[in-house]
Design a protein around this motif. Structure first.
Motif, PDB file in Angstrom:
ATOM      1  N   HIS A 214       0.840  -1.201   0.000  1.00 19.80           N
ATOM      2  CA  HIS A 214       0.000   0.000   0.000  1.00 19.80           C
ATOM      3  C   HIS A 214       0.877   1.255   0.000  1.00 19.80           C
ATOM      4  O   HIS A 214       0.603   2.212  -0.742  1.00 19.80           O
ATOM      5  N   GLU A 217       2.296   1.854  -3.465  1.00 17.28           N
ATOM      6  CA  GLU A 217       1.283   2.443  -4.368  1.00 17.28           C
ATOM      7  C   GLU A 217       1.100   3.926  -4.069  1.00 17.28           C
ATOM      8  O   GLU A 217       1.070   4.763  -4.962  1.00 17.28           O
ATOM      9  N   GLU A 221       1.749   7.383  -6.324  1.00 19.21           N
ATOM     10  CA  GLU A 221       0.696   8.390  -6.515  1.00 19.21           C
ATOM     11  C   GLU A 221       1.140   9.785  -6.101  1.00 19.21           C
ATOM     12  O   GLU A 221       0.786  10.775  -6.718  1.00 19.21           O
ATOM     13  N   LYS A 441      -8.330   1.373  -6.734  1.00 20.56           N
ATOM     14  CA  LYS A 441      -8.561   2.020  -5.415  1.00 20.56           C
ATOM     15  C   LYS A 441      -9.968   1.878  -4.850  1.00 20.56           C
ATOM     16  O   LYS A 441     -10.464   2.760  -4.154  1.00 20.56           O
ATOM     17  N   ARG A 445      -7.904  -0.486   1.892  1.00 20.90           N
ATOM     18  CA  ARG A 445      -6.510  -0.793   2.241  1.00 20.90           C
ATOM     19  C   ARG A 445      -6.405  -0.992   3.745  1.00 20.90           C
ATOM     20  O   ARG A 445      -7.173  -0.405   4.503  1.00 20.90           O
TER      21      ARG A 445
END
Ligand code: ADP
Ligand code: ZN
Length: 460
Positions: A214, A217, A221, A441, A445
């Motif tokens: 997570h 990622e 971003e 998304k 998470r």
């Protein structure tokens, strides 16, 4: 305070070190030389510790005395390490039934720490530590982190949860013992974690595999370059199963060595086993004696056969556990490892026996589903296994997030991907799995242990 290592008899320590003296380089990364000792040395140490532990629980804990008496076993019957298999099992239920302190062998004035399991599968269990137990725990955590070369000069970013959960404080003490600087960031607050990791120049990352993925990622971003902006060299990931695919994806995304950490609060916390630079998960068997059993019959299985891991703690004082059934599925290996360690290895945990899904008679672990997902291009390792009932049959559906690029490619690409995924699932798991591709998304998470299963079956 006396270093725990010093309490090992001098004779054993000399024997242990002489067998690996020639391997200078490994000695450096082996925090305790017992890890590379001969089988005889390890077993001699285990036997004396096992006898002491069995004697201790028999004398001090009515629960164990009663159970041993029922099976007719006395501490004096323990003549070899393998005699441990004659002792009765201890289960999570036993710990719960003696909530909170009923199985402690020490008066409360000797307890210096209390933790509790995260309660993934029900009411939490309570564990206590004496100062000696804290020393053992710190040592095994230092030994875990040393497997990745952690030492002074390292910045250890510790994103395991601090609190009742043993993850945070376990790693914290181990890293400090090695002289590293610990950043006790605990879980959550992903953006702030990334900022601190970058600005402080973290070299070691400690967290659950799902959180590591997570964070990778989220970093992308936020516009970070994962390899150029961070100084990470290794990570210690555990507390939940991770498939080979996910482990590789994490190592690749961060450009680091992936080390696994295994443990549970009932035994001590993290620090029961850790993987070396060669990826082999070594058990600190001078403190935790492992066995593999058939979960249905309780029979001990030979090395190389898959079954349930059972551990006996042989150095714990406050809460020793005899033949604790972990419900974790694995197997034992004793082949020599290139790292020079001779201590026994366990296979990466496939999952908990109570996480195992039986779909139309076929056993499936969530980690196997995850492995397939990580092999198919265009998907992310974010998924949810949804269980439902269709008539009398269980229905298993896997929801999985596609990556941004595939999503932008439109319906045609998604249809092709879905077909490919279902074929791969059938090839690997031998069952028909329905899949649902979802937008990037959309799957929640986790900052600690991931929740991968949604069970919609009527429990009534
Ligand atoms: P709880 O049982 O409440 O989750 P713990 O926080 O002590 O309590 O978690 C221990 C469990 O976490 C282990 O029994 C195992 O199922 C899982 N676990 C810990 N480390 C790993 C690992 N490296 N791989 C797979 N599972 C792990
Ligand atoms: Zn090794």
């Amino acid at each position: 305070m006396l270093n725990y290592v010093e309490t090992i008899s001098k004779e054993l320590l000399i024997a242990a070190s002489s067998s690996i003296q020639q391997e200078e380089v490994f000695v450096r990364i082996m925090y305790n030389k017992i890890e590379g000792a001969s089988r005889e040395t390890i077993e001699a140490l285990q036997l004396s510790r096992l006898r002491e532990t069995v004697e201790r629980v028999y004398r001090l804990v009515p629960f164990y005395k009663k159970k041993f008496d029922e099976t007719g076993i006395k501490p004096a019957h323990i003549k070899s390490v393998s005699d441990v298999s004659n002792l009765p099992f201890t289960t999570k239920k036993d710990l719960r039934e003696h909530y909170p302190f009923g199985l402690f062998t020490t008066p409360m004035d000797q307890i210096v720490r209390i933790h509790s399991s995260s309660g993934t599968t029900g009411k939490p269990t309570v564990v206590g530590y004496t100062a000696h137990d804290m020393e053992v725990w710190t040592e095994v955590m230092a030994r875990s982190l040393a497997m990745g070369g952690t030492g002074s000069g390292d910045i250890v970013h510790n994103a395991y949860g601090y609190g009742l959960f043993t993850g945070g404080l376990g790693f914290h003490y181990g890293a400090e013992r090695l002289g590293a600087a610990v950043v006790p960031s605990s879980g959550g607050f992903t953006k702030r974690q990334l900022l601190l990791m970058k600005d402080f120049g973290a070299t070691i990352l400690c967290c659950t595999p799902s959180f590591a993925m997570h964070m990778a990622e989220a970093a992308k971003e936020e516009g970070y370059d994962l390899k150029a902006d961070f100084r990470l060299k290794a990570g210690f990931f555990g507390a939940e199963p991770a498939s080979k695919g996910l482990r590789m994806a994490i190592a690749e995304a961060w450009g680091i060595n992936y080390h696994e950490a295994y443990g549970m609060s009932e035994l001590i916390g993290p620090g029961v086993a850790a993987s070396c630079i060669h990826g082999n998960l070594h058990v600190f068997e001078d403190h935790f004696l492992p066995e593999i059993i058939d979960p249905d019959t309780g029979t001990v299985l030979p090395d190389g056969e898959e079954g349930e891991l059972v551990f006996t703690t042989i150095t714990k004082q406050a809460l020793p556990v005899i033949r604790y059934r972990t419900r974790d599925i694995s197997m034992l290996h004793r082949e020599p490892c290139q790292c020079g360690r001779t201590i026994v290895q366990i296979e990466t945990i496939k999952g908990r026996s109570d996480d195992m899904l039986i779909v139309n008679g076929v056993n499936v672990f969530p980690s196997q589903v995850e492995h397939v997902l990580t092999k198919v291009e265009g998907l992310t390792p974010n998924y949810l296994i949804v269980l439902d009932k269709k008539g009398v049959l269980d229905k298993l559906e896997v929801w999985v997030e596609v990556d941004d690029r595939t999503f932008a490619d439109g319906i045609g690409a998604l249809e092709t991907l879905k077909k490919k995924l279902e074929t791969e699932m059938l090839n690997e798991l031998y069952i028909n799995v329905k899949t649902k591709l979802v937008e990037p998304k959309t799957i929640e998470r986790s900052v600690g242990k991931a929740q991968r299963i949604l069970d919609k079956r009527d429990k009534g």
